[in-house]
Every structure is written in C-alpha cells, then in structure tokens.
Design an enzyme around this catalytic site. Structure first.
Site, PDB file in Angstrom:
ATOM      1  N   HIS A   1       3.314  -2.211   7.025  1.00  0.00           N
ATOM      2  CA  HIS A   1       4.402  -2.608   6.134  1.00  0.00           C
ATOM      3  C   HIS A   1       4.307  -4.088   5.773  1.00  0.00           C
ATOM      4  O   HIS A   1       4.595  -4.479   4.638  1.00  0.00           O
ATOM      5  CB  HIS A   1       5.750  -2.313   6.794  1.00  0.00           C
ATOM      6  CG  HIS A   1       6.035  -0.850   6.955  1.00  0.00           C
ATOM      7  ND1 HIS A   1       5.852   0.057   5.936  1.00  0.00           N
ATOM      8  CD2 HIS A   1       6.486  -0.130   8.032  1.00  0.00           C
ATOM      9  CE1 HIS A   1       6.182   1.270   6.357  1.00  0.00           C
ATOM     10  NE2 HIS A   1       6.559   1.179   7.623  1.00  0.00           N
TER      11      HIS A   1
ATOM     12  N   ASN B   1      14.753   7.082   3.709  1.00  0.00           N
ATOM     13  CA  ASN B   1      14.146   6.246   4.746  1.00  0.00           C
ATOM     14  C   ASN B   1      15.185   5.774   5.757  1.00  0.00           C
ATOM     15  O   ASN B   1      14.915   5.719   6.959  1.00  0.00           O
ATOM     16  CB  ASN B   1      13.471   5.013   4.143  1.00  0.00           C
ATOM     17  CG  ASN B   1      12.250   5.333   3.299  1.00  0.00           C
ATOM     18  OD1 ASN B   1      11.920   4.593   2.382  1.00  0.00           O
ATOM     19  ND2 ASN B   1      11.580   6.438   3.591  1.00  0.00           N
TER      20      ASN B   1
ATOM     21  N   ASP C   1       2.788   3.091  -1.336  1.00  0.00           N
ATOM     22  CA  ASP C   1       2.744   4.142  -0.328  1.00  0.00           C
ATOM     23  C   ASP C   1       1.448   4.004   0.465  1.00  0.00           C
ATOM     24  O   ASP C   1       0.457   3.460  -0.023  1.00  0.00           O
ATOM     25  CB  ASP C   1       2.800   5.507  -1.028  1.00  0.00           C
ATOM     26  CG  ASP C   1       3.100   6.641  -0.076  1.00  0.00           C
ATOM     27  OD1 ASP C   1       3.617   6.384   1.024  1.00  0.00           O
ATOM     28  OD2 ASP C   1       2.799   7.799  -0.428  1.00  0.00           O
TER      29      ASP C   1
END
Length: 283
Positions: A79, A110, A61
């Site tokens: 990411h 998501n 996270d």
C-alpha cells in the site's frame, strides 16, 4: 525479481517508512536508460491537447499481491509503494494536461471487510498521501466520499487538505476515500429531496422535474466533468462500485501491471489507446 533484489527490498522494509524508501522501492518499475526516455518522449509528442482526456479516474489495484510476490509479511508495504506510485501518476497526468484525476483509495466495502491491522495501516498511509499531495505544485485536493464513516483523524486530515488547497488552480485531485458509487447516488437523491422539501415542493412536483443532470449536480463530484477514461491496474476487469453514475459513458483501460509496478510508459500507452477510440456516448 532476482533473489538478491528481493533481499534488498526486505532489508529496506525493516527500516523507517521514509519517502526515500518509497521512491527506492518502486524505482525498478519506472524504466531507465536513454532508449526508454526516447520512447517516452515519442509517445508524448503524439499526445496533442485535443486527444488528452480532461478527467482520468484511477483504480489502483494489486498492492497486496505486489507485497506478497516480494516476500513481505505485511500488505502495508504494498500500500505504501502504491501510494508513492500515485504521486508519480498524478505528475504524469499533470504534465500532459489532464485537468481532473480521481483516485480510488478506500471503498465502503474496504472499511467493512479489510483486516483490522491492514485497514489501520491503510488509513495512516492515505492520511500521509493526502497531506503530501496538498503540498505538491498547485494541486487542488478534494475528498469525495463519506467522512462520517471514517476514523476521526483521517476525516480531519482530509478536511484540512481540502481547505488548504481550496484556492489552488492546478490539477484537481479527487481522493475517493470511504467511497461507494451506489451510496453516492443515494446521498445525491436524499440531498435533492431535502432541498425540494425545504422549498415547500410536493413529491409529485419532484417526480415530474427530476433529471439525470439534477442528480449529477448533487453527486460528490458535482460541477466536475465526468471521467473520460477509467484505468485499472493488476489485470482485474470490474468497476468495484467506483463512479457508477459518472462512468456511464467513460472509456475503460485495464492493464496487467500491479499498482506499484505502473510505469509512465504504461500510462502513456493508455492515453494513446484512448486517443484512437471513437467515443459514441452510448450510441
């Protein structure tokens, strides 16, 4: 991070999305120097096989927050850096004898809530990561989640990766993609009901015979040990629908580091902390 260092990151972000760039972009958080390596080795020496968890689950996270703090316009940079860090993380797990690792990469939520461009970038990054992991060492890579909820290209890559590594006997890597813990339980119960119906059993017989062990066998992770340790980065302290059933007796470790900033020393401290706990398994 100093202004000059941020500028170097921004310059790199404009170039090709190469593995070298990903390694470089996270290098500052790895730790360098002889004292750091000395401390790492000291931590490793105290981790005997009997205290190493068999199954570690990771909730990476903070990737978007990391990208914002470095001044990137797109969350994709975070990411990608997080994906590169997960390759390091798996190597750390493999090196100390962890047998199974589950990475939470993309939840059902998501898929519904992420910005369209961010989700598109994330799907591409996950596909690249899955393919790369299938070529690392002798790792067995398995998709856990709902393939029917995923874009066809990503579902195809995950299927190919699982098939390519089917005979591998090294670290078992679960990629939780299109995953939701509650949905997994529902799918397991549906599978049990369908099988029972095929065998001609009645609902009364099923209700009388249903056990937690039976449900566990029909989960996406059926046949695997439940996670001993669940780690989450970025300081958040919630489960986010991850391995809801399997983590009933897991130990949890929350760390402040954002996903791409995770260091080996942070990981080893988590393992050291796990080794000191008196696991009561619900007692």
């Amino acid at each position: 991070m100093p202004r000059k260092e941020r500028a170097r990151h921004r310059t790199a972000a404009g170039g090709p999305r190469t593995e070298e760039y990903l390694r470089r972009v996270t290098s500052s958080s790895r730790g360098r120097g002889p004292l750091y390596r000395l401390y790492i080795n000291r931590l490793r020496r105290h981790l005997t096989p009997d205290v190493v968890p068999r199954h570690v689950a990771m909730m990476i996270d903070g990737n978007r927050r990391w990208a914002r703090q470095l001044g990137y316009a797109s969350a994709a940079h975070g990411h990608r850096a997080g994906a590169a860090k997960m390759r390091d993380f798996l190597e750390w797990c493999d090196d100390i004898g962890v047998q199974v690792v589950t990475l939470y990469l993309l939840s059902n939520d998501n898929l519904r809530k992420r910005d369209t461009q961010e989700l598109s970038d994330l799907i591409e990054i996950i596909a690249e990561l899955a393919d790369a992991l299938s070529r690392e060492r002798d790792w067995r890579v398995l998709h856990v989640g709902r393939a029917d909820l995923l874009p066809a290209d990503l579902a195809r890559v995950l299927s190919e990766v699982s098939e390519r590594t089917r005979g591998h006997t090294g670290l078992h890597v679960n990629l939780a993609v299109g995953y939701g813990g509650r949905s997994e339980i529902v799918d397991a119960v549906r599978s049990i009901i369908a099988k029972h119906d095929e065998e001609g059993g009645s609902l009364e017989e099923l209700a009388a015979s249903l056990t937690p062990e039976q449900i566990g066998e029909h989960l996406y992770t059926g046949g695997q040990p439940d996670p001993d340790l669940v780690i989450r980065t970025s300081g958040e302290q919630r489960l986010s629908d991850f391995l809801v059933w399997q983590s009933a007796h897991s130990e949890f470790y929350f760390m402040e580091a954002l996903g791409p900033d995770l260091r080996e020393v942070d990981f080893l401290r988590a393992i050291r902390d796990f080794a000191t706990r008196d696991r009561r398994y619900g007692g």
